[in-house]
Design a protein around this motif. Structure first.
Motif, mmCIF file in Angstrom:
data_model
loop_
_atom_site.group_PDB
_atom_site.id
_atom_site.type_symbol
_atom_site.label_atom_id
_atom_site.label_comp_id
_atom_site.label_asym_id
_atom_site.label_seq_id
_atom_site.Cartn_x
_atom_site.Cartn_y
_atom_site.Cartn_z
ATOM 1 N N LEU A 232 0.816 -1.219 0.000
ATOM 2 C CA LEU A 232 0.000 0.000 0.000
ATOM 3 C C LEU A 232 0.852 1.273 0.000
ATOM 4 C CD1 LEU A 232 -2.704 -1.034 2.625
ATOM 5 C CD2 LEU A 232 -2.903 -1.065 0.133
ATOM 6 N N ALA A 233 2.164 1.135 0.174
ATOM 7 C CA ALA A 233 3.056 2.293 0.302
ATOM 8 C C ALA A 233 2.926 3.306 -0.839
ATOM 9 C CB ALA A 233 4.500 1.829 0.466
ATOM 10 N N PRO A 234 2.891 2.864 -2.103
ATOM 11 C CA PRO A 234 2.779 3.873 -3.166
ATOM 12 C C PRO A 234 1.542 4.765 -3.032
ATOM 13 C CG PRO A 234 3.423 1.773 -4.101
ATOM 14 C CD PRO A 234 3.073 1.522 -2.657
ATOM 15 N N SER A 235 0.416 4.177 -2.632
ATOM 16 C CA SER A 235 -0.787 5.005 -2.480
ATOM 17 C C SER A 235 -0.684 5.883 -1.239
ATOM 18 C CB SER A 235 -2.045 4.145 -2.426
ATOM 19 O OG SER A 235 -2.062 3.352 -1.268
ATOM 20 N N LEU A 236 -0.059 5.374 -0.181
ATOM 21 C CA LEU A 236 0.112 6.171 1.033
ATOM 22 C C LEU A 236 1.068 7.340 0.809
ATOM 23 C CD1 LEU A 236 0.347 3.284 3.674
ATOM 24 C CD2 LEU A 236 -1.621 4.764 3.214
ATOM 25 N N LEU A 237 2.022 7.150 -0.101
ATOM 26 C CA LEU A 237 2.993 8.195 -0.417
ATOM 27 C C LEU A 237 2.522 9.102 -1.551
ATOM 28 C CD1 LEU A 237 6.235 6.030 -0.237
ATOM 29 C CD2 LEU A 237 5.382 7.657 1.476
ATOM 30 N N GLY A 238 1.365 8.785 -2.113
ATOM 31 C CA GLY A 238 0.811 9.601 -3.187
ATOM 32 C C GLY A 238 1.443 9.354 -4.544
#
Length: 146
Positions: A37-43
């Motif tokens: 999920l990191a890419p979405s959390l980092l925008g």
């Protein structure tokens, strides 16, 4: 490759469960789920619904394991398998099979609503749902509730 990354937390859980305690395996799997999920959390990207559902199921299993360790040892894998199966068949019932997000990354937009594309995406989702029903059945505790 994106589909593999989304399923990575389950793969990590299966391997870690053989090597580590169930509690540690769930925590490692949760870390893997959060990394997906990191890419979405980092925008920098959009999370797949499947990744969000899987992270939620693993997090629920972690909480359950800390609250009720004895039953969680027997049931946490079944909870995750049942949850994924319900999500797969639920997404089909709602008209948006979870494989649709991956298809939209690979298939030209003009084909998204083509009956063949819809049929293939639905079939792929149904196969995954069936796999997780089987995993649930295989992991279902054999002992009676006392």
């Amino acid at each position: 490759m994106a589909a593999f990354i989304s399923f990575l937390p389950i793969i990590v859980l299966m391997i870690a469960s053989r090597l580590l305690s169930r509690r540690i395996a769930l925590l490692v799997s949760l870390a893997a789920a959060l990394l997906t999920l990191a890419p979405s959390l980092l925008g920098t990207g959009t999370a797949k619904q499947f990744s969000i559902v899987l992270a939620t199921l693993i997090a629920a299993s972690v909480v359950w394991h800390f609250a009720h360790e004895t039953s969680a040892e027997r049931w946490s894998g079944s909870l995750i398998s049942a949850g994924i199966a319900l999500y797969a068949f639920g997404s089909i019932a709602l008209g948006h099979p979870f494989a649709e997000q991956w298809a939209h990354e690979r298939v030209p937009q003009q084909l998204w609503t083509h009956p063949t594309t819809i049929h293939i995406v639905t079939a792929i989702t149904a196969v995954w749902g069936t796999i997780y029903v089987v995993l649930f059945a295989l992991g279902f505790p054999r002992e009676r509730w006392v």
